[in-house]
Motif scaffolding. Structure first.
Motif, PDB file in Angstrom:
ATOM      1  N   VAL B  73       0.838  -1.203   0.000  1.00 15.18           N
ATOM      2  CA  VAL B  73       0.000   0.000   0.000  1.00 15.18           C
ATOM      3  C   VAL B  73       0.872   1.252   0.000  1.00 15.18           C
ATOM      4  O   VAL B  73       0.709   2.158  -0.826  1.00 15.18           O
ATOM      5  CB  VAL B  73      -0.930  -0.008   1.232  1.00 15.18           C
ATOM      6  CG1 VAL B  73      -1.681   1.290   1.339  1.00 15.18           C
ATOM      7  CG2 VAL B  73      -1.872  -1.191   1.166  1.00 15.18           C
ATOM      8  N   VAL B  74       1.839   1.272   0.924  1.00 11.29           N
ATOM      9  CA  VAL B  74       2.695   2.451   1.048  1.00 11.29           C
ATOM     10  C   VAL B  74       3.559   2.623  -0.207  1.00 11.29           C
ATOM     11  O   VAL B  74       3.650   3.704  -0.790  1.00 11.29           O
ATOM     12  CB  VAL B  74       3.574   2.314   2.305  1.00 11.29           C
ATOM     13  CG1 VAL B  74       4.662   3.358   2.310  1.00 11.29           C
ATOM     14  CG2 VAL B  74       2.723   2.433   3.541  1.00 11.29           C
ATOM     15  N   GLY B  75       4.138   1.513  -0.654  1.00  9.43           N
ATOM     16  CA  GLY B  75       5.057   1.586  -1.791  1.00  9.43           C
ATOM     17  C   GLY B  75       4.362   2.010  -3.060  1.00  9.43           C
ATOM     18  O   GLY B  75       4.848   2.895  -3.773  1.00  9.43           O
ATOM     19  N   LEU B  76       3.201   1.408  -3.350  1.00  6.74           N
ATOM     20  CA  LEU B  76       2.514   1.783  -4.586  1.00  6.74           C
ATOM     21  C   LEU B  76       2.058   3.233  -4.528  1.00  6.74           C
ATOM     22  O   LEU B  76       2.082   3.936  -5.539  1.00  6.74           O
ATOM     23  CB  LEU B  76       1.327   0.850  -4.828  1.00  6.74           C
ATOM     24  CG  LEU B  76       1.702  -0.525  -5.380  1.00  6.74           C
ATOM     25  CD1 LEU B  76       0.464  -1.318  -5.700  1.00  6.74           C
ATOM     26  CD2 LEU B  76       2.568  -0.404  -6.619  1.00  6.74           C
ATOM     27  N   ALA B  77       1.641   3.703  -3.341  1.00  2.04           N
ATOM     28  CA  ALA B  77       1.243   5.112  -3.222  1.00  2.04           C
ATOM     29  C   ALA B  77       2.391   6.015  -3.641  1.00  2.04           C
ATOM     30  O   ALA B  77       2.215   6.961  -4.427  1.00  2.04           O
ATOM     31  CB  ALA B  77       0.808   5.416  -1.795  1.00  2.04           C
ATOM     32  N   ILE B  78       3.588   5.705  -3.143  1.00  4.78           N
ATOM     33  CA  ILE B  78       4.746   6.555  -3.451  1.00  4.78           C
ATOM     34  C   ILE B  78       5.089   6.439  -4.943  1.00  4.78           C
ATOM     35  O   ILE B  78       5.321   7.447  -5.625  1.00  4.78           O
ATOM     36  CB  ILE B  78       5.943   6.159  -2.569  1.00  4.78           C
ATOM     37  CG1 ILE B  78       5.646   6.491  -1.109  1.00  4.78           C
ATOM     38  CG2 ILE B  78       7.199   6.877  -3.015  1.00  4.78           C
ATOM     39  CD1 ILE B  78       6.672   5.973  -0.134  1.00  4.78           C
TER      40      ILE B  78
END
Lengths: 524, 99
Positions: B73-78
């Protein structure tokens, strides 16, 4: 088939016992993580105008409550959650430090008096940099209050990290601490491309290193048959042979933690993230992550791998020497203030590692004292960096803009000079006491050569710290010299606290040293 | 089958993941390689759980899956945000921060 049968048999043989969690010992962590959940609910259900006051109240009330809960636990020495967490003297001191640093970091993040368009965070982190959307959101005065939920979860992870007593809890704490920080690093209001790039680099390298930690944990589990630190220690001392596998496992696990600390050769992310992230986040992260990660590294090395001391000391010896020298030498060439402080933080991590390598109660106490002193100084440094602004009201991070600041704003420049002297380790500041206690511990452990390297690195480091002082006080102000904006009460308190602790610990270090020495060693 | 073969397989997968992170330039592929490394660790945990005859390793594998999901979730957001502002998902292209 036999192995499966034996697993099934052991599971059936043990009657189901309700796990005991011991909520009193977990109270500080539960308060902060619970507040994080409430903070998410605030974002979902409160109207926009009510969010900031509600979030700020929640953050400060929960952090103060957590601090009181930590102080209440003073003197406890027990494991909680079926041995997953060890609440002991050093763990509680590090937890308390994380909470205090978090309060100061929250004060920096709450500041709205320095940037005329708002705080340090993007009006909408999802809007494209330089787009019409972004302009409109800024003009309408939107603010991103989700930062507080991220902040609270990160603090919860940091409090969990130094008390984690098994490999699984340590991995979960590592991720709970890191994931919100990756996002916070990418949310700056100004220079957003830089900030997003910092978030990407931090994330990719952080995920890479936590995978190393995890694979090392798997190998350690495979060797010792348990994930709990005391049982790993027993297995390592009783089983011999297969040392190759154990050494690889230790290398991988320790590399994962050294990444968080920013030790060479795992330091590449440090300058980029320190420079790109919003300054209040950099200050909080630089101070609190170091405290939490050193706590975790000390516990892992002293409790789980204490018996393997002769195997990990040479590895850490090389890393500590490289970290100190590379950090100090590269800091010499920097022209950006935040980047220079980043390289200085790498060098400082090397000095703290000298205390870790001593592997004695004195080394433990020295490393804890050093990391506490360093964290307060760092908060103060970034408070001042966020106040020094150029003509466009952006932060004036280029060193040339600091020339002559001592003439135009003598008070702030003097405070900054005190922080620089503390980082350089000049007597009458906290940095001197920290270096002294770490170096004496290392010498009594027989690491004289490492201390000689450390002293040489301190001398190189002193040069660039002094260069900033000379630049501020002994050069004439120019057109480009930045001005110091007057902050609101938030930054003022954080700055005052950082400066007071830095000076007080330099003059009366004894109360804190006694506290750390009386706290004893890690529970086994 | 001897469970130690699974440990060797996990080491191979971990190696492939590491190579992927170090050599590939697309952020999504790099990210997939990191996930491969995490899953290699999961496989090792489960294989070791069977060899050691206790369940700790399997419990760890469940926690790692949850953590990996949060990381996605965090990685794809970035990565998506970087892609939107730069029209590229290369991790070499953002190079404003250096030296």
């Amino acid at each position: 088939m036999n192995a499966v049968a034996s697993v099934v048999r052991t599971v059936e043989a043990t009657p189901w016992v309700m796990p005991t969690l011991d909520y009193t010992l977990l109270a500080p962590i539960l308060i902060v993580l619970g507040a994080g959940v409430v903070s998410v609910l605030f974002e979902a259900f409160l109207p926009r105008s009510a969010r900031r006051p509600a979030q700020l109240t929640l953050v400060f009330v929960s952090l103060v409550a957590a601090l009181i809960a930590v102080i209440n636990l003073q003197g406890s020495r027990a494991t909680a959650g079926q041995g997953a967490l060890a609440i002991d003297g050093p763990g509680l001191i590090l937890q308390g430090t994380v909470v205090v640093i978090a309060i100061l970091g929250a004060l920096l993040m709450a500041e709205r008096g320095l940037d005329p368009s708002g705080d340090a965070f993007a009006a909408r982190a999802s809007s494209l940099p330089g787009s019409e959307d972004e302009r409109q959101f800024t003009a309408r005065g939107y603010f991103q209050t989700e930062i507080w939920a991220f902040f609270l979860f990160a603090v919860g992870g940091m409090m969990l990290f130094p008390v984690a007593n098994d490999l699984l809890m340590m991995f979960v704490a590592l991720e709970v601490m890191s994931l919100p920080l990756y996002l916070l690093a990418g949310m700056a209001r100004r220079r957003r491309l830089l900030s997003q790039e910092a978030a990407l680099k931090y994330f990719v390298l952080g995920a890479f290193s936590s995978a190393f930690f995890l694979y090392g944990a798997a190998l350690l589990y495979g060797f010792s048959g348990s994930i709990s630190f005391p049982e790993i220690a027993t297995a390592l001392s009783s089983k011999t042979g297969e040392t190759g596998l154990v050494l690889v496992a230790i290398g991988l696990v320790v590399a994962g933690l050294l990444f968080k600390i920013g030790a060479v050769p795992f330091h590449q992310w440090v300058p980029d993230v320190y420079q790109g992230a919003p300054t209040p986040v950099t200050g909080f992260m630089a101070a609190a992550v170091k405290v939490a990660a050193f706590g975790a590294l000390l516990r892992l090395l002293y409790v789980a791998l204490g018996g393997m001391r002769w195997d990990w000391t040479p590895m850490l010896w090389v890393i500590a020497a490289l970290t100190m020298l590379v950090g100090a030498i590269l800091a010499l060439t920097q022209t950006d203030m935040k980047r220079m402080i980043a390289y200085s933080s790498i060098a400082q991590a090397g000095f703290i590692l000298v205390g870790v390598i001593a592997a004695s109660p004195a080394g433990l106490a020295g490393a804890i004292f050093y990391v506490i002193a360093y964290s307060f100084t760092t908060i103060g440094v970034f408070a001042i960096i966020s106040m020094v602004r150029d003509n466009n009201n952006g932060e004036a991070t280029h060193l040339s803009k600091w020339a002559g600041l001592g003439r135009t704003s003598p008070f702030i420049a003097s405070l900054f000079a005190i922080f620089m002297l503390a980082l350089a380790g000049i007597p009458l500041t906290s940095g001197f006491i920290g270096k002294f206690s770490v170096f004496t511990a290392a010498i009594s452990a027989g690491e004289t050569w490492l201390v000689i390297v450390a002293v040489v690195a301190s001398l190189i480091a002193a040069f660039f710290y002094m260069r900033v002082v000379v630049l501020m006080f002994f050069s004439e102000p120019t057109e480009a010299t930045a001005t110091v904006e007057i902050p609101s009460v938030f930054t003022t308190i954080a700055l005052a606290a950082g400066a007071t602790v830095t000076v007080l610990l330099g003059i009366f270090p004894q109360p804190l040293l006694d506290l750390i020495l009386n706290a004893g060693v890690f529970i086994r | 089958m001897n469970p130690s073969n699974y440990v060797i397989l996990s080491a191979l997968l971990f190696g492939i993941g590491t190579l992927g992170v170090l050599t590939r330039r697309n952020a999504i592929v790099v990210f997939m390689s990191v996930e491969l490394m995490l899953n290699a660790a999961n496989l090792a945990f489960v294989a070791f759980a069977r060899m050691n005859g206790n369940l700790d390793g399997q419990v760890v594998a469940f926690f790692v899956m949850v953590v990996a999901a949060a990381e996605v979730v965090v990685g794809l957001a970035i990565i998506v945000q970087i892609f939107r502002s730069r029209r590229s998902a290369s991790i070499d292209e953002p190079n404003l921060l250096k030296y």
